[in-house]
Enzyme design. Structure first.
Site, PDB file in Angstrom:
ATOM      1  N   GLY A  50      70.676 131.552  73.814  1.00 56.62           N
ATOM      2  CA  GLY A  50      69.798 132.169  74.892  1.00 56.62           C
ATOM      3  C   GLY A  50      70.451 133.275  75.730  1.00 56.62           C
ATOM      4  O   GLY A  50      69.749 133.235  76.740  1.00 56.62           O
ATOM      5  N   HIS A  58      78.057 133.607  83.522  1.00 52.37           N
ATOM      6  CA  HIS A  58      77.267 132.983  84.576  1.00 52.37           C
ATOM      7  C   HIS A  58      77.050 131.534  84.342  1.00 52.37           C
ATOM      8  O   HIS A  58      76.992 131.131  83.251  1.00 52.37           O
ATOM      9  CB  HIS A  58      76.090 133.936  84.879  1.00 52.37           C
TER      10      HIS A  58
HETATM   11  P1  AMP Z   1      71.005 133.866  80.484  1.00 53.82           P
HETATM   12  O1  AMP Z   1      69.371 133.971  79.825  1.00 53.82           O
HETATM   13  O2  AMP Z   1      71.431 132.660  80.211  1.00 53.82           O
HETATM   14  O3  AMP Z   1      71.773 134.763  80.134  1.00 53.82           O
HETATM   15  O4  AMP Z   1      70.613 134.040  82.020  1.00 53.82           O
HETATM   16  C1  AMP Z   1      70.343 135.017  82.660  1.00 53.82           C
HETATM   17  C2  AMP Z   1      69.527 134.863  83.900  1.00 53.82           C
HETATM   18  O5  AMP Z   1      69.675 136.005  84.582  1.00 53.82           O
HETATM   19  C3  AMP Z   1      68.144 134.708  83.745  1.00 53.82           C
HETATM   20  O6  AMP Z   1      67.822 133.492  83.971  1.00 53.82           O
HETATM   21  C4  AMP Z   1      67.347 135.888  84.451  1.00 53.82           C
HETATM   22  O7  AMP Z   1      66.343 135.238  85.110  1.00 53.82           O
HETATM   23  C5  AMP Z   1      68.599 136.084  85.446  1.00 53.82           C
HETATM   24  N1  AMP Z   1      68.503 137.484  85.961  1.00 53.82           N
HETATM   25  C6  AMP Z   1      68.457 138.710  85.321  1.00 53.82           C
HETATM   26  N2  AMP Z   1      68.265 139.553  86.173  1.00 53.82           N
HETATM   27  C7  AMP Z   1      68.528 139.246  87.213  1.00 53.82           C
HETATM   28  C8  AMP Z   1      68.520 139.490  88.708  1.00 53.82           C
HETATM   29  N3  AMP Z   1      68.516 141.135  88.794  1.00 53.82           N
HETATM   30  N4  AMP Z   1      68.676 139.076  89.833  1.00 53.82           N
HETATM   31  C9  AMP Z   1      68.642 137.783  89.497  1.00 53.82           C
HETATM   32  N5  AMP Z   1      68.773 137.220  88.261  1.00 53.82           N
HETATM   33  C10 AMP Z   1      68.430 137.872  87.131  1.00 53.82           C
END
Ligand code: AMP
Ligand code: ZN
Length: 113
Positions: A92, A99
């Site tokens: 996912g 990150h």
């Molecule tokens: P993943 O799905 O493990 O790649 O995590 C990506 C995360 O980034 C998700 O939990 C999103 O809610 C978060 N996300 C996406 N865009 C932003 C943003 N502009 N600021 C903070 N978090 C974000």
């Protein structure tokens, strides 16, 4: 490069920054799945943990130490917390910039869903 976390790192996009230095940023996840939900990133773009070799070894250690420090500062260490790096489609991963999710403030099940 059109990468949302690179834009957060260079402040083209606003985020709620919890910690920052020259190489690392920790900010609040915009769509939290726990009462405390932070994201720790290297400012340098690498796609996932599979490209960790592209980071200096000491930066990798610094990220882990920053995660540990923040968890303690935010009192997540008392009840327990979780650090997750989703990698690839099956896990996912939606943002292709390495990150680490730092999740706290509630109980977490194992195995994860
Ligand atoms: P993943 O799905 O493990 O790649 O995590 C990506 C995360 O980034 C998700 O939990 C999103 O809610 C978060 N996300 C996406 N865009 C932003 C943003 N502009 N600021 C903070 N978090 C974000
Ligand atoms: Zn990036």
């Amino acid at each position: 490069m059109d990468c949302i976390f690179c834009k957060i790192a260079n402040k083209e996009i606003k985020s709620e920054i919890i910690f920052e230095d020259d190489e690392i940023m920790i900010f609040k996840d915009v769509n939290p799945v726990a009462p405390l939900h932070l994201l720790a990133i290297p400012k340098k773009h690498v796609e996932s943990i599979l490209e960790i070799d592209k980071l200096e070894d000491d930066l990798t250690v610094k990220i882990l130490k920053a995660i540990s420090d923040i968890a303690k500062e935010m009192n997540m260490d008392k009840e327990g917390f979780r650090v997750v790096t989703n990698t690839g489609e099956g896990a996912g991963q939606s943002v292709k910039h390495l990150h680490f999710h730092i999740l706290g403030g509630r109980k977490f099940n194992w195995p994860p869903g």
